[in-house]
Every structure is written in structure tokens, then in C-alpha cells.
Scaffold this motif. Sequence first.
Motif, mmCIF file in Angstrom:
data_model
loop_
_atom_site.group_PDB
_atom_site.id
_atom_site.type_symbol
_atom_site.label_atom_id
_atom_site.label_comp_id
_atom_site.label_asym_id
_atom_site.label_seq_id
_atom_site.Cartn_x
_atom_site.Cartn_y
_atom_site.Cartn_z
ATOM 1 N N VAL A 63 57.284 -11.724 -12.927
ATOM 2 C CA VAL A 63 57.982 -12.874 -13.501
ATOM 3 C C VAL A 63 57.351 -13.206 -14.853
ATOM 4 O O VAL A 63 56.132 -13.425 -14.950
ATOM 5 N N ALA A 84 61.730 -10.509 -13.698
ATOM 6 C CA ALA A 84 62.501 -11.744 -13.592
ATOM 7 C C ALA A 84 61.963 -12.791 -14.548
ATOM 8 O O ALA A 84 60.828 -12.666 -15.073
ATOM 9 N N TYR A 136 61.030 -5.006 -9.918
ATOM 10 C CA TYR A 136 61.956 -5.978 -10.544
ATOM 11 C C TYR A 136 61.195 -6.830 -11.554
ATOM 12 O O TYR A 136 60.024 -7.175 -11.354
ATOM 13 N N VAL A 166 66.527 -12.535 -11.640
ATOM 14 C CA VAL A 166 66.246 -11.135 -11.949
ATOM 15 C C VAL A 166 66.919 -10.773 -13.268
ATOM 16 O O VAL A 166 68.106 -11.073 -13.482
ATOM 17 N N VAL A 182 57.817 -8.101 -7.712
ATOM 18 C CA VAL A 182 58.643 -8.771 -8.724
ATOM 19 C C VAL A 182 57.699 -9.365 -9.768
ATOM 20 O O VAL A 182 56.832 -10.191 -9.443
#
Length: 333
Positions: free
Chosen positions: A299, A328, A326, A314, A297
Motif C-alpha cells: 500500500v 494499492a 498487489y 487496488v 498487498v
Amino acid sequence: MTPLLTINLLRALFVTFTACVGLMIGEGIYHYPWYGVMAGAAFGLGVVLADRLLKGISLRVFSSATFGLFVGVIFAQLLLMSQLLKAASDQLQWIVGLIAYSTFGYLGMMLAIRSNRDEFALIIPYVRFRQATVQDAPLLIDSNIIIDGRIVSLCNTGFLSSSLVVPRFVLDELQRLADSADSLKRERGRNALERLQHMQNDPLLSVTIHESDEDVSTPVDTKLTQLAKLLDARLLTNDSNLCAIARLQNVAVLNLNDLSRALRPQLTAGDALDLPLIKEGRDSHQAVGYLPDGTMVVVNHARPHLGKTMPVVVVSTLQTTAGRLYFADLAPH
């Protein structure tokens, strides 16, 4: 599974017994003891050869064939009791009877062997056989699964059968790995053998070592698929090539990696979660965290919070060849 050594010992004892019986018959009746020994041993070896030829026939097939033979004999008996051949000679009646019994017996056996257990309910009213569930079917495992180590936790969850079958050649493969000159391979092999021993001692698991003929010329993948067919078992592995070979031969196979991918959490835009930020991202403002299954993920604007667990939301998903990625943002305070 009965060990191969025990089976060969029983075969040798049976041949010895038939040779002794032949000795007694030859000595007591015909006064040719050695001829009796040879005849008895030949008879015993013939029975052992028949046993070897029937190696692929299971008790279920034998019981189905016996039932089919019984039904065929009943039909033949009904036909002969119809008095259609009342005026025929005794010799003709004997010939027709032999043909009827052999024909209906053969057809009954073939139909019964090709039928499944549910179809017997059409023949025997109000009687249905319990169909074994998929979870009750034994799992044939290869060396990769034992080395992987996740099989114990997976079976303890109850989603898979706890009846595990380990072929002898897989055990030999692990032994060769444990004796390897390469320290890394040696460590993996020893850990796998220790894990297998713990699995055998686990009361929740049933681990059976299947004794099979050692054929060095046949590849391990081929022997695994052949044994899965013979035992009517499902093959559990994490080897994609073995999965492809097994499925081409219509063998039920479970790929542990496919299961792992299927169980990965599917996040969508707007989902919120707490994520540990453990390293820097590609851009100067990004930080990277990982879900429990290893999914990355990224960020945005989270670089100042490295080393912390932050609430994130997300915003988008990207499917790559390596898996799902992902993106986010930090959750608003």
C-alpha cells in the motif's frame, strides 16, 4: 479393506481343510493316508496360488467377465441349434461344439471386460447402471497430506470424497517419523498420527487402512501410484514430484497446492477492501498487508497507519515466480 493377516489366516485354514479332506480320502479309499494329505495340501496350495495370481482382478471385472461368458455361451448355443451339422458325425459335432463354446465364451468375456458400464445399456435395453460420481471415488492419501492437516476441513465441505484410504506403508512412514531422533521430525510424526486417529473417529469421514505387501526396495511414490491403479482411486497429495510421476502413469491425482492457488481471490484494479497493515514496505512511504490466503498487498503512502486496518483500493497487479503481488492506495475519505 480386509487386513492381510486375516487373509493369510483364511488361506492357511483352507490349505489345512484340503489336507484333512485328502487324509480322509487317502485313508478311506486308497489306504495311503500320507499320500492323501500331500495331494490335498498340494491342491489347496494350488488354489491359493491361483488366488494370488488373481490379486489385481476386482469384483467388477469378474462380474463383467461372467456376463460376457453368459452372452458368448448363448451365441454358441444358437449356432449349434441351427442344424448346420445335422449330417456330421457325433465326434465332429462334439469338436465343433467345443470350439464354438470356447471361442464365443472367450470373445464375450474380453468384450465385456473392455466395456464400460454405459455400454451395457446397448445390450440390455431400458437398463442403465448407476455411474459412480467422481466425488464417490476413494481418495488415496500420502503422509504429506496427513501432516499438512487441511484434508479434514476440505472433506467436510463436501467437495471431495469422504472415503479416505491410507496405505500401511504410509502409516509405517509416519511411525518412523514419530520415532525419529530429530525433535522436529518426531513432533510432526506424532501430530500426524494423532490427526489420523481423530480422522478415524470423525463420523463424517471413512478412513481405511489398506494392508499391502511390505516391499522395502520399492520407493513410496511408486507404491502409491501402483496402489492407486489397483484400487481405481484418485491420489491426493501436495508433493509436486509425486504428482508428475502419477500423471505420467495416467493416474488421477489431485494436488492440494494447485487447489489452494486456484482458490486465491483474483483482485483487479479498482477493487476496494479493508486491509490490516502489519509491516513496513521496501520504500519509505509503503506499508504491507496480507490477504487471508497469504497474498501480499503493498500500500502506497500508508506508512503512518502501520498497525491499523485501513480501506485500500487496488491499483495494479504483478505476477511473480512466488505468486501474485498487489499494489494499492489508501481509499479516499
